[in-house]
Enzyme design. Structure first.
Site, PDB file in Angstrom:
ATOM      1  N   ASP A   1       0.861  -1.181   0.000  1.00  0.00           N
ATOM      2  CA  ASP A   1       0.000   0.000   0.000  1.00  0.00           C
ATOM      3  C   ASP A   1       0.900   1.234   0.000  1.00  0.00           C
ATOM      4  O   ASP A   1       2.124   1.104  -0.053  1.00  0.00           O
ATOM      5  CB  ASP A   1      -0.936   0.007   1.223  1.00  0.00           C
ATOM      6  CG  ASP A   1      -0.181   0.155   2.545  1.00  0.00           C
ATOM      7  OD1 ASP A   1       1.066   0.219   2.532  1.00  0.00           O
ATOM      8  OD2 ASP A   1      -0.847   0.208   3.596  1.00  0.00           O
TER       9      ASP A   1
ATOM     10  N   ASP B   1       1.479   4.744   2.299  1.00  0.00           N
ATOM     11  CA  ASP B   1       1.086   5.394   3.547  1.00  0.00           C
ATOM     12  C   ASP B   1       1.435   6.880   3.507  1.00  0.00           C
ATOM     13  O   ASP B   1       2.514   7.257   3.043  1.00  0.00           O
ATOM     14  CB  ASP B   1       1.845   4.751   4.723  1.00  0.00           C
ATOM     15  CG  ASP B   1       1.685   3.242   4.750  1.00  0.00           C
ATOM     16  OD1 ASP B   1       0.657   2.775   5.251  1.00  0.00           O
ATOM     17  OD2 ASP B   1       2.585   2.539   4.238  1.00  0.00           O
TER      18      ASP B   1
ATOM     19  N   ASP C   1      -3.153   4.425   2.826  1.00  0.00           N
ATOM     20  CA  ASP C   1      -3.428   4.707   4.236  1.00  0.00           C
ATOM     21  C   ASP C   1      -3.176   6.188   4.483  1.00  0.00           C
ATOM     22  O   ASP C   1      -2.056   6.667   4.292  1.00  0.00           O
ATOM     23  CB  ASP C   1      -2.479   3.901   5.147  1.00  0.00           C
ATOM     24  CG  ASP C   1      -3.052   2.537   5.505  1.00  0.00           C
ATOM     25  OD1 ASP C   1      -4.252   2.313   5.273  1.00  0.00           O
ATOM     26  OD2 ASP C   1      -2.296   1.704   6.028  1.00  0.00           O
TER      27      ASP C   1
END
Ligand code: 8DG
Ligand code: CA
Ligand code: CA
Length: 472
Positions: free
Chosen positions: A346, A348, A396
């Site tokens: 992902d 962040d 995120d």
């Protein structure tokens, strides 16, 4: 003349002829021209033996290399054979040399390749007995002090420098499989033991090649050492092999690869007899959370890793959206990409804005999500996947008050093991409590303020560890 793979064979080939009476090969030979002035080689006799050393020295000199008889501070390359990195380091520590950033500790394969090439070949990881990340470090202070001296290795990851250059991947990959299997079986103690072991081996500047190399390394429990021993002897671990073939492990691995699916859901599906995702998707009696629905819908996109280029593109989008509401905000990429990783599962981000109110902070993320939602509808990119020109990427987003940004940045940069050990260190060694928001001194009963990560390390009495050295 083509060079035999093992030059020693040349010495022993054929019937032994009478040798000249003189002692030492270099005395009988005329001095050779030095072609490569920048290099000064020293060949380590330990485990190589006098004869082979003398032979290699002579051969290298004939090829134009400067080879010194004695070890001194002018040596740039130390060449060893049948020695592990840790053995060469141990030997070097007894030699009273000035630590020099020039010094390369190399396997004999480098010398043999160089002689075959007729010039010094580039030193790469396969030649280096001790890794030299520090020469690539942007920090000039670190370039001056390469890790030629092994300090006592700390049990805390926050007291070790762990770059992405892992010399012990064969072991750490194995440990990570075992740790994950224990996690799936909810055996926290063994899970942590293997994660700690993986973490400490990632920080070593040399490859473990014998059990002797493991002496003095913390966090290696008997269970862990057994796995190391088996890998040294057989090249693989039977326990890891069994785990990789285990039905429960394979199913949990598959189920948890769906965004939104954790251990509880995996356990349930496994008990229901499911082994594939397709069957699960078709079961109308199962209820999926919104995250799991998205996880199935964008499964292929989400299992393929995020590249740095994709992360940079996402960063632009995040900034654009955030600045629409808070033009002063700082947006920083955290997580693995901040630690220098080339891929991630992902991306962040930490968002913080000087002068923002509690309300601004509460509302920013819903506003950003809302903006993206509207854009998505406008561009008709809903769940339509035909002729798709986009990729779903997990992001995120973390928003924090400006005064707490240093704590949030430290907390969200990771790695997880690094964070875990920072908190453990704070608690056990300093009687302080650290989290992603603050640092509390239990003795003084005060919150310690910090404007930067460096200040937090200083409060904890720790040497500063750069983000790219936190890959524990
Ligand atoms: P990757 O994405 O490249 O696989 O690795 P990563 O970037 O290191 O891992 P991550 O799972 O994205 O986590 C980044 C950091 O965020 C990590 O140090 C742990 C920290 N973190 C928290 N709280 C939480 C949380 O609730 N969930 C997750 N996933 N990470 C958290 O501080
Ligand atoms: Ca991440
Ligand atoms: Ca994350």
């Amino acid at each position: 003349m083509p060079l035999p793979t093992n030059p020693l064979q040349m010495v022993h080939l054929g019937p032994r002829k009478k040798r000249p009476r003189q002692m030492g090969a270099s005395m009988v030979c005329p001095p050779h021209d030095i072609k490569f002035q920048d290099l000064a080689l020293y060949i380590l006799e330990k485990k190589m033996g006098t004869t082979r050393r003398a032979f290699l020295m002579e051969l290298a000199r004939r090829k134009g290399f400067r080879v010194e008889d004695e070890l001194s501070d002018s040596i740039t390359h130390i060449v060893a054979e049948n020695n592990s990195g840790s053995e060469v380091l141990e030997w070097l520590q007894g030699q009273n040399l000035k630590a020099s950033s020039q010094l390369e500790l190399l396997d004999v394969s480098w010398l043999i390749e160089s002689m075959a090439a007729g010039r010094p070949v580039e030193t790469t990881g396969k030649h280096q007995l001790v890794k030299r990340d520090y020469s690539a470090s942007p920090n000039p202070e670190l370039q001056k002090t390469p890790p030629l001296v092994i300090k006592k290795i700390s049990q805390y990851a926050c007291q070790r420098r762990t770059t992405l250059n892992n010399c012990n991947q064969i072991f750490t990959d194995a440990f990570e499989v075992l740790a994950e299997n224990y996690e799936f079986r909810e055996n926290e103690v063994f899970c942590l033991a293997f994660m700690r072991a993986a973490s400490v081996l990632k920080s070593l500047p040399f490859t473990i090649i014998s059990m002797k190399d493991t002496e003095g390394i913390p966090c290696l429990e008997d269970k862990v050492k057994c796995v190391i021993e088996e890998i040294i002897e057989d090249g693989e671990s039977s326990e890891v092999k069994a785990v990789l073939n285990d039905e429960r492990y394979q199913s949990f691995k598959l189920f948890t690869s769906v965004f939104g699916v954790g251990l509880k859901t995996s356990e349930k599906w496994f008990r229901m007899g499911y082994r594939t995702l397709n069957k699960i998707k078709l079961d109308k009696t199962l209820k999926f959370t919104p995250m799991q629905k998205a996880g199935f819908l964008y499964y292929e996109d989400l299992v393929s890793c995020v590249t740095r280029a994709e992360a940079e593109a996402v960063c632009m989008l995040v900034k654009e959206a955030v600045w629409a509401f808070l033009p002063e905000a700082f947006v920083t990429m955290t997580g693995g990409f901040r630690r220098g990783k080339k891929i991630g599962h992902d991306v962040d981000f930490l968002i913080t804005s000087p002068g923002s109110t509690d309300e601004d902070e509460e509302q920013l993320l819903p506003k950003v999500i809302n903006l993206w939602e509207r854009k998505r509808v406008d561009s008709g990119k809903c769940s339509q996947q035909e002729g798709k020109t986009w990729k779903a990427i997990r992001v995120d987003l973390v928003m924090c008050p400006y005064e707490r940004r240093a704590f949030a940045l430290l907390g969200w940069t990771g790695s997880r093991q690094f964070e875990r050990d920072l908190r453990r260190y704070a608690t056990h060694e300093r009687k302080m409590i650290l989290d992603n928001h603050a640092l509390y001194d239990k003795t003084k009963k005060i919150f310690l303020k910090a404007e930067s990560e460096e200040e937090i390390f200083a409060h904890l009495g720790l040497d500063y560890i750069e983000p790219w050295e936190r890959n524990a």
